[in-house]
Write a protein that holds these residues in place. Structure first.
Motif, short mmCIF file in Angstrom:
data_model
loop_
_atom_site.label_atom_id
_atom_site.label_comp_id
_atom_site.label_asym_id
_atom_site.label_seq_id
_atom_site.Cartn_x
_atom_site.Cartn_y
_atom_site.Cartn_z
N VAL A 64 -14.43 -0.40 -7.52
CA VAL A 64 -14.05 -0.73 -6.15
C VAL A 64 -15.16 -0.25 -5.21
O VAL A 64 -15.36 0.96 -5.06
CB VAL A 64 -12.70 -0.08 -5.77
N ALA A 65 -15.88 -1.19 -4.62
CA ALA A 65 -16.95 -0.88 -3.67
C ALA A 65 -16.50 -1.33 -2.29
O ALA A 65 -16.80 -2.45 -1.85
CB ALA A 65 -18.25 -1.58 -4.07
N THR A 66 -15.74 -0.47 -1.63
CA THR A 66 -15.14 -0.82 -0.35
C THR A 66 -15.19 0.39 0.57
O THR A 66 -15.50 1.51 0.15
CB THR A 66 -13.66 -1.24 -0.52
N GLY A 67 -14.87 0.17 1.83
CA GLY A 67 -14.77 1.26 2.79
C GLY A 67 -16.12 1.81 3.21
O GLY A 67 -17.18 1.46 2.68
N SER A 68 -16.07 2.68 4.20
CA SER A 68 -17.28 3.29 4.76
C SER A 68 -16.84 4.48 5.58
O SER A 68 -15.64 4.76 5.74
CB SER A 68 -18.01 2.27 5.66
N ALA A 69 -17.82 5.18 6.16
CA ALA A 69 -17.49 6.30 7.03
C ALA A 69 -16.69 5.81 8.23
O ALA A 69 -15.83 6.52 8.76
CB ALA A 69 -18.76 7.00 7.48
N THR A 70 -16.95 4.59 8.67
CA THR A 70 -16.23 4.02 9.81
C THR A 70 -14.84 3.56 9.42
O THR A 70 -13.89 3.70 10.20
CB THR A 70 -17.02 2.83 10.39
N TYR A 71 -14.70 3.00 8.22
CA TYR A 71 -13.42 2.45 7.76
C TYR A 71 -13.02 3.05 6.42
O TYR A 71 -12.92 2.34 5.42
CB TYR A 71 -13.50 0.93 7.65
N PRO A 72 -12.74 4.34 6.36
CA PRO A 72 -12.34 4.93 5.07
C PRO A 72 -10.99 4.42 4.59
O PRO A 72 -10.72 4.39 3.39
CB PRO A 72 -12.29 6.43 5.38
N GLY A 73 -10.12 4.02 5.53
CA GLY A 73 -8.79 3.53 5.13
C GLY A 73 -8.88 2.31 4.24
O GLY A 73 -8.02 2.12 3.35
N ALA A 74 -9.88 1.45 4.46
CA ALA A 74 -10.02 0.26 3.63
C ALA A 74 -10.26 0.63 2.18
O ALA A 74 -9.75 -0.02 1.26
CB ALA A 74 -11.16 -0.61 4.16
N ALA A 75 -11.02 1.70 1.96
CA ALA A 75 -11.26 2.16 0.60
C ALA A 75 -9.98 2.71 -0.02
O ALA A 75 -9.65 2.40 -1.18
CB ALA A 75 -12.34 3.24 0.61
N VAL A 76 -9.24 3.51 0.74
CA VAL A 76 -7.99 4.10 0.23
C VAL A 76 -7.00 3.00 -0.14
O VAL A 76 -6.35 3.04 -1.20
CB VAL A 76 -7.39 5.06 1.27
N LEU A 77 -6.89 1.99 0.70
CA LEU A 77 -5.91 0.92 0.46
C LEU A 77 -6.31 0.02 -0.70
O LEU A 77 -5.46 -0.35 -1.52
CB LEU A 77 -5.75 0.09 1.73
N SER A 78 -7.57 -0.34 -0.78
CA SER A 78 -7.99 -1.20 -1.89
C SER A 78 -7.90 -0.47 -3.22
O SER A 78 -7.50 -1.07 -4.23
CB SER A 78 -9.41 -1.73 -1.65
N VAL A 79 -8.22 0.80 -3.23
CA VAL A 79 -8.05 1.59 -4.45
C VAL A 79 -6.56 1.70 -4.80
O VAL A 79 -6.17 1.60 -5.97
CB VAL A 79 -8.68 2.99 -4.29
N GLY A 80 -5.71 1.85 -3.79
CA GLY A 80 -4.27 1.88 -4.04
C GLY A 80 -3.77 0.60 -4.68
O GLY A 80 -2.94 0.63 -5.59
N GLY A 81 -4.27 -0.53 -4.20
CA GLY A 81 -3.90 -1.81 -4.81
C GLY A 81 -4.37 -1.91 -6.24
O GLY A 81 -3.66 -2.41 -7.12
N ALA A 82 -5.59 -1.41 -6.51
CA ALA A 82 -6.13 -1.45 -7.87
C ALA A 82 -5.34 -0.55 -8.81
O ALA A 82 -5.06 -0.92 -9.96
CB ALA A 82 -7.60 -1.05 -7.85
N LEU A 83 -4.94 0.62 -8.33
CA LEU A 83 -4.18 1.55 -9.17
C LEU A 83 -2.80 1.00 -9.52
O LEU A 83 -2.25 1.33 -10.57
CB LEU A 83 -4.03 2.89 -8.45
N ALA A 84 -2.25 0.18 -8.64
CA ALA A 84 -0.93 -0.40 -8.93
C ALA A 84 -1.00 -1.46 -10.02
O ALA A 84 0.02 -1.79 -10.62
CB ALA A 84 -0.35 -1.01 -7.65
N GLY A 85 -2.18 -2.01 -10.26
CA GLY A 85 -2.34 -3.11 -11.21
C GLY A 85 -2.34 -2.66 -12.65
O GLY A 85 -2.06 -1.50 -12.96
N PRO A 86 -2.67 -3.56 -13.57
CA PRO A 86 -2.52 -3.29 -15.01
C PRO A 86 -3.67 -2.54 -15.66
O PRO A 86 -3.57 -2.21 -16.85
CB PRO A 86 -2.39 -4.69 -15.60
N THR A 87 -4.75 -2.26 -14.96
CA THR A 87 -5.89 -1.59 -15.59
C THR A 87 -5.61 -0.10 -15.81
O THR A 87 -4.70 0.48 -15.21
CB THR A 87 -7.17 -1.72 -14.74
N GLY A 88 -6.41 0.51 -16.66
CA GLY A 88 -6.20 1.92 -17.01
C GLY A 88 -7.03 2.91 -16.22
O GLY A 88 -6.74 4.11 -16.25
#
Length: 464
Positions: free
Chosen positions: A228-252
């Protein structure tokens, strides 16, 4: 086939009347156009009249109504009237069917605009039941023409009884919202329904078939690793949310690469985090773009993602960066799948024009041009593939029209790709589950993106 259609219409109409005080003595108004659609309504009216329903018919073009259907209605005790008189429990919209184009004509439109004023025996607004499609919608695209004042020139139905097959207007575009509850009636068309459907409507059974299976030997690496290559110092929430979506999915396992590393680890300590894509380690798919920014550093990270020989999801700022021709050219030379997730404004920046009335056609054109699966976000999200196939998502909800929910969707989509789900099915699955999570989150009141990420877990738990 007209009699089979009329039988299906009459059965559904009787169910409505039964809920509104009873079939016998119910009052039904038929809006009858000049084609077979009007004939279906007339024959349905005949069947209802023989059950003791008071059936009246308003003829849009009196000299062109279906002659046999009109005679049958009259023989059963139905009447032709210039306008509604007294209570009306149910209106059958048989003005125009699949051959109609360009919205309702003035005389029909004026009649339709008065439907909300009709009241039944119970004092409630008359129920509107559309015959095959709501009159006035563009059947092949789901477009709804507007009047000069911006009002839809089409019927707004509570129920639509479709014959033989669903039409695109019942599942995509603004027309879908006018169809109400859709019921499909088999009228014997199967021998003539050949070839590839124009649209595939994703269903829960599809997800069950497509979902990666776990076995006794499964472990975090065999389940897939998503970067997951997302978010920045300006928009850290985008990284937190996209990682949250990835963690909910089927990958390990999730690997994060970016400048929001500290915030991601604080919220999601199971993630392996680094500052750059080049340092992230091996993954089976990348998600890139949400909150990344559009500067030189962001462009360099996008180049690194595109250089990886794995499927990628490109969202938000990554799409803005693709407007640069040098980056867009990298897409066409990739062998691994690409999924892009534009909303309408991002689509316009990529294409130089709005999606327009035909959203399915627009998604397919962009998919062919980019050699990518296109997930065109909206109330009825459309997925188009480079080889010309299209899916439409039925679970969309306005509750998802809030900041950050697209970041969650991108993360979930990347997780599905990393788990080995083909790109088209991954996009269709992610949109479906994202919509269900939005609906689930909305039960608790106003929705935020973290609510959607949290709601994904119980929704996905139903898949086992």
């Amino acid at each position: 086939r007209m009699q089979r259609a009329a039988a299906g219409l009459a059965r559904r109409a009787a169910l409505v009347l039964a809920e509104r005080g009873g079939v016998y003595g119910g009052r039904v108004l038929l809006l009858v156009g000049s084609g077979d659609n009007g004939g279906d309504a007339l024959y349905a009216g005949e069947r209802l009249a023989r059950r003791g329903v008071q059936v009246s018919a308003m003829l849009i073009s009196p000299g062109r109504a279906h002659a046999a259907g009109l005679a049958a209605l009259r023989a059963a005790g139905g009447r032709v009237v210039p306008g509604p008189a007294g209570p009306v429990d149910l209106v059958l919209d048989g003005i125009v069917g699949i051959g109609g184009t360009g919205g309702l004509r003035a005389n029909a439109d004026g009649m339709v605009q008065r439907l909300d004023q009709l009241r039944g025996r119970d004092g409630e607004r008359a129920t509107v039941l559309a015959v095959d499609v709501p009159s006035g919608v563009a059947v092949d695209t789901g477009h709804v023409p507007l009047s000069a004042s911006g009002r839809p020139t089409a019927v707004r139905a509570d129920v639509t009884v479709a014959f033989g097959a669903l039409k695109p207007a019942l599942v995509v575009g603004p027309a879908a919202a006018l169809a109400g509850q859709v019921e499909l009636v088999d009228i014997g068309l199967r021998p003539w329904l050949r070839g590839t459907p124009a649209l595939q409507v994703t269903e829960w059974s599809d997800l069950v078939d497509w979902w990666p299976e776990l076995g006794p030997a499964s472990e975090k690496y065999t389940r897939g690793v998503v970067g997951v290559a997302t978010g920045s110092a300006t928009y850290p929430g985008a990284a937190v949310l996209s990682v949250g979506g990835a963690l909910a999915g089927p990958t390990g396992l999730v690997r994060y690469a970016g400048s929001a590393r500290a915030e991601v680890l604080h919220q999601h300590p199971s993630v392996i985090a680094s500052e750059r894509v080049a340092d992230a380690g091996r993954v089976q798919a990348w998600v890139c773009g949400s909150g990344l920014g559009t500067g030189a550093d962001a462009a360099a990270e996008l180049r690194a993602v595109l250089a990886a020989p794995v499927p990628v999801v490109l969202d938000a700022d990554a799409l803005t960066l693709l407007v640069d021709g040098s980056l867009a050219d990298r897409l066409r030379g990739r062998d691994a799948p690409i999924v892009v997730t534009p909303h309408d404004r991002e689509f316009t920046r990529l294409c130089g024009e709005e999606p327009g009335a035909d959203r399915v056609g627009a998604a397919l054109r962009l998919a062919a041009w980019m050699n990518a699966v296109v997930l065109l976000k909206g109330d009825r999200t459309v997925i188009g593939t480079p080889d010309g196939r299209a899916y439409v998502n039925p679970t969309g909800t306005p509750a998802l029209a809030t900041g950050g929910t697209g970041d969650v969707l991108a993360g979930l989509l990347g997780s599905l790709l990393a788990a080995g789900v083909p790109a088209d099915r991954a996009a269709a699955s992610a949109a479906y589950l994202h919509g269900l999570a939005g609906r689930e989150a909305a039960r608790g009141g106003p929705v935020t993106a973290p609510d959607v990420a949290d709601a994904l877990r119980p929704v996905l738990a139903r898949l086992g």
